[in-house]
Write a protein that holds these residues in place. Sequence first.
Motif, PDB file in Angstrom:
ATOM      1  N   MET A 261       0.847  -1.201   0.000  1.00 49.63           N
ATOM      2  CA  MET A 261       0.000   0.000   0.000  1.00 49.63           C
ATOM      3  C   MET A 261       0.883   1.253   0.000  1.00 49.63           C
ATOM      4  N   ILE A 262       0.498   2.219  -0.783  1.00 49.37           N
ATOM      5  CA  ILE A 262       1.293   3.450  -0.854  1.00 49.37           C
ATOM      6  C   ILE A 262       1.158   4.226   0.476  1.00 49.37           C
ATOM      7  N   SER A 263       2.301   4.647   1.014  1.00 50.37           N
ATOM      8  CA  SER A 263       2.279   5.344   2.312  1.00 50.37           C
ATOM      9  C   SER A 263       1.960   6.831   2.098  1.00 50.37           C
ATOM     10  N   LYS A 264       1.679   7.508   3.216  1.00 51.99           N
ATOM     11  CA  LYS A 264       1.389   8.944   3.125  1.00 51.99           C
ATOM     12  C   LYS A 264       2.597   9.683   2.547  1.00 51.99           C
ATOM     13  N   LYS A 265       3.786   9.214   2.982  1.00 59.25           N
ATOM     14  CA  LYS A 265       5.023   9.850   2.520  1.00 59.25           C
ATOM     15  C   LYS A 265       5.170   9.698   0.994  1.00 59.25           C
ATOM     16  N   GLN A 266       4.878   8.463   0.514  1.00 61.00           N
ATOM     17  CA  GLN A 266       4.983   8.210  -0.933  1.00 61.00           C
ATOM     18  C   GLN A 266       3.946   9.039  -1.707  1.00 61.00           C
ATOM     19  N   SER A 267       2.744   9.145  -1.112  1.00 63.65           N
ATOM     20  CA  SER A 267       1.671   9.894  -1.758  1.00 63.65           C
ATOM     21  C   SER A 267       2.051  11.386  -1.870  1.00 63.65           C
ATOM     22  N   ASN A 268       2.611  11.918  -0.782  1.00 64.01           N
ATOM     23  CA  ASN A 268       3.048  13.332  -0.815  1.00 64.01           C
ATOM     24  C   ASN A 268       4.148  13.524  -1.853  1.00 64.01           C
ATOM     25  N   TYR A 269       5.029  12.555  -1.883  1.00 65.80           N
ATOM     26  CA  TYR A 269       6.154  12.624  -2.828  1.00 65.80           C
ATOM     27  C   TYR A 269       5.623  12.650  -4.259  1.00 65.80           C
ATOM     28  N   HIS A 270       4.634  11.778  -4.517  1.00 67.33           N
ATOM     29  CA  HIS A 270       4.025  11.705  -5.850  1.00 67.33           C
ATOM     30  C   HIS A 270       3.384  13.047  -6.223  1.00 67.33           C
ATOM     31  N   ASN A 271       2.580  13.591  -5.299  1.00 71.59           N
ATOM     32  CA  ASN A 271       1.887  14.853  -5.592  1.00 71.59           C
ATOM     33  C   ASN A 271       2.864  15.997  -5.847  1.00 71.59           C
ATOM     34  N   LYS A 272       3.935  15.997  -5.056  1.00 73.69           N
ATOM     35  CA  LYS A 272       4.910  17.087  -5.178  1.00 73.69           C
ATOM     36  C   LYS A 272       5.656  17.019  -6.529  1.00 73.69           C
ATOM     37  N   ASN A 273       5.911  15.808  -7.000  1.00 73.25           N
ATOM     38  CA  ASN A 273       6.801  15.664  -8.175  1.00 73.25           C
ATOM     39  C   ASN A 273       6.094  15.271  -9.476  1.00 73.25           C
ATOM     40  N   LYS A 274       4.797  15.047  -9.421  1.00 77.64           N
ATOM     41  CA  LYS A 274       4.154  14.469 -10.615  1.00 77.64           C
ATOM     42  C   LYS A 274       4.276  15.358 -11.860  1.00 77.64           C
ATOM     43  N   ASN A 275       4.228  16.686 -11.669  1.00 76.04           N
ATOM     44  CA  ASN A 275       4.302  17.566 -12.853  1.00 76.04           C
ATOM     45  C   ASN A 275       5.653  17.470 -13.542  1.00 76.04           C
ATOM     46  N   ILE A 276       6.709  17.468 -12.772  1.00 73.14           N
ATOM     47  CA  ILE A 276       8.045  17.418 -13.372  1.00 73.14           C
ATOM     48  C   ILE A 276       8.315  16.016 -13.955  1.00 73.14           C
ATOM     49  N   ILE A 277       7.797  14.995 -13.295  1.00 73.84           N
ATOM     50  CA  ILE A 277       7.965  13.624 -13.822  1.00 73.84           C
ATOM     51  C   ILE A 277       7.254  13.527 -15.173  1.00 73.84           C
ATOM     52  N   ARG A 278       6.026  14.025 -15.224  1.00 68.96           N
ATOM     53  CA  ARG A 278       5.232  13.999 -16.468  1.00 68.96           C
ATOM     54  C   ARG A 278       5.967  14.754 -17.578  1.00 68.96           C
ATOM     55  N   LYS A 279       6.458  15.934 -17.243  1.00 72.00           N
ATOM     56  CA  LYS A 279       7.147  16.762 -18.243  1.00 72.00           C
ATOM     57  C   LYS A 279       8.396  16.038 -18.759  1.00 72.00           C
ATOM     58  N   ASN A 280       9.152  15.451 -17.846  1.00 71.53           N
ATOM     59  CA  ASN A 280      10.388  14.756 -18.264  1.00 71.53           C
ATOM     60  C   ASN A 280      10.075  13.540 -19.146  1.00 71.53           C
ATOM     61  N   ILE A 281       8.992  12.867 -18.819  1.00 72.92           N
ATOM     62  CA  ILE A 281       8.615  11.683 -19.624  1.00 72.92           C
ATOM     63  C   ILE A 281       8.284  12.126 -21.051  1.00 72.92           C
TER      64      ILE A 281
END
Length: 359
Positions: free
Chosen positions: A1-21
């Motif tokens: 299960m995704i932890s709160k920490k992982q979820s925050n990490y995802h939300n914080k970085n999703k835009n830059i990850i998407r852009k880089n992809i």
Amino acid sequence: MISKKQSNYHNKNKNIIRKNILLWYDKFGRHNLPWKNKSIYHIWISEIMLQQTQVNTVIPYYTRFIKEIPTLKKLIDSKLDDIMALWSGLGFYRRAINIHKTCLIIKNKHFGKFPTTYDEIIKLPGIGRTTASAILTFSGNGVNSILDGNVKRFIQRLYSLMNEKEDKDALNQLWFLSENLLSKTRPSDFIQAYMDLGALVCKKTNPKCESCPVRNYCITRMNNSNLSMSLKSTRKKIKHKKLWTLMLVDSTNNRLYLEKISYMNLWKGLYSSPLFSEKLELDKWLLENNLENLASQDIWQFNHKLSHIEFLFNVRLCKINYNKKISLMKDNWYNLSDINIGIPRYQNKIIKRYIDLHD
Ligand code: SF4
């Protein structure tokens, strides 16, 4: 299960990850695939072929299929045998049977047009969530993400979820992450980028992290975790099975006797030399057809490996001069030099060896 920490990490970085992809895809993605920017019919055929089969293997089969059957209308009018013949050698033949079943549904329920909504597409035979989403998104009829084996591995590694138990909740989390990362402005490019990244960079073995556009955000890489961990759980145990087959040749007319396989799911609908799971069954068949004195006692053996099973084929040869007294169906004889029906790959090996030895 995704932890709160992982979820925050995802939300914080999703835009830059998407852009880089997307930046990586523009530069290194596979832009010349023959089904790109084609009709929903072409995309459907390519997506079914790509289930469990790699792009490079699919391309020649797809090209031949579309050349022979360029439109959905022509496919609806085709017989299952025609589809099987074009699928011959690609494997997982249930896919071809499902295409034929789908044609009947499209003809009877959708007035001959391929449906364009998720709810309709997901109900078609052999189509799961990823295939339905890919068909919709690639054809410009939806904005849906995918989660095939490659994307799953990529997301699991990106967020360090490889050791999670693969239950329904874990799968839902992966779907959530896949959808949440999806670009809403370039969804078609993005799902192709997902596929390309999984196939070319975040590979099962030896991922090329140094070329990965999200290497600075990948938790697995940052933790320096063992990337092969996810491999152990996916490696399948190979089963072994013996099969017997009788290569029956009418040597006067250079013809081969083939029967439609009706009971073995793997090759159901294709044509094969008579196939048996036991030697005794083969002997009985020879006896029933008065051929026991004509069959050679020599047995040629060869291995035929599929992704999950390895067969040991035992082949006996029986040469006859076909005449009216022989009770075998006259329609079951095919020109040895020009087999124009769907046959499994093992049958090709048998024919090739016979031709090599008798030419
Ligand atoms: Fe995969 Fe390596 Fe990229 Fe992480 S950095 S997503 S492990 S290729």
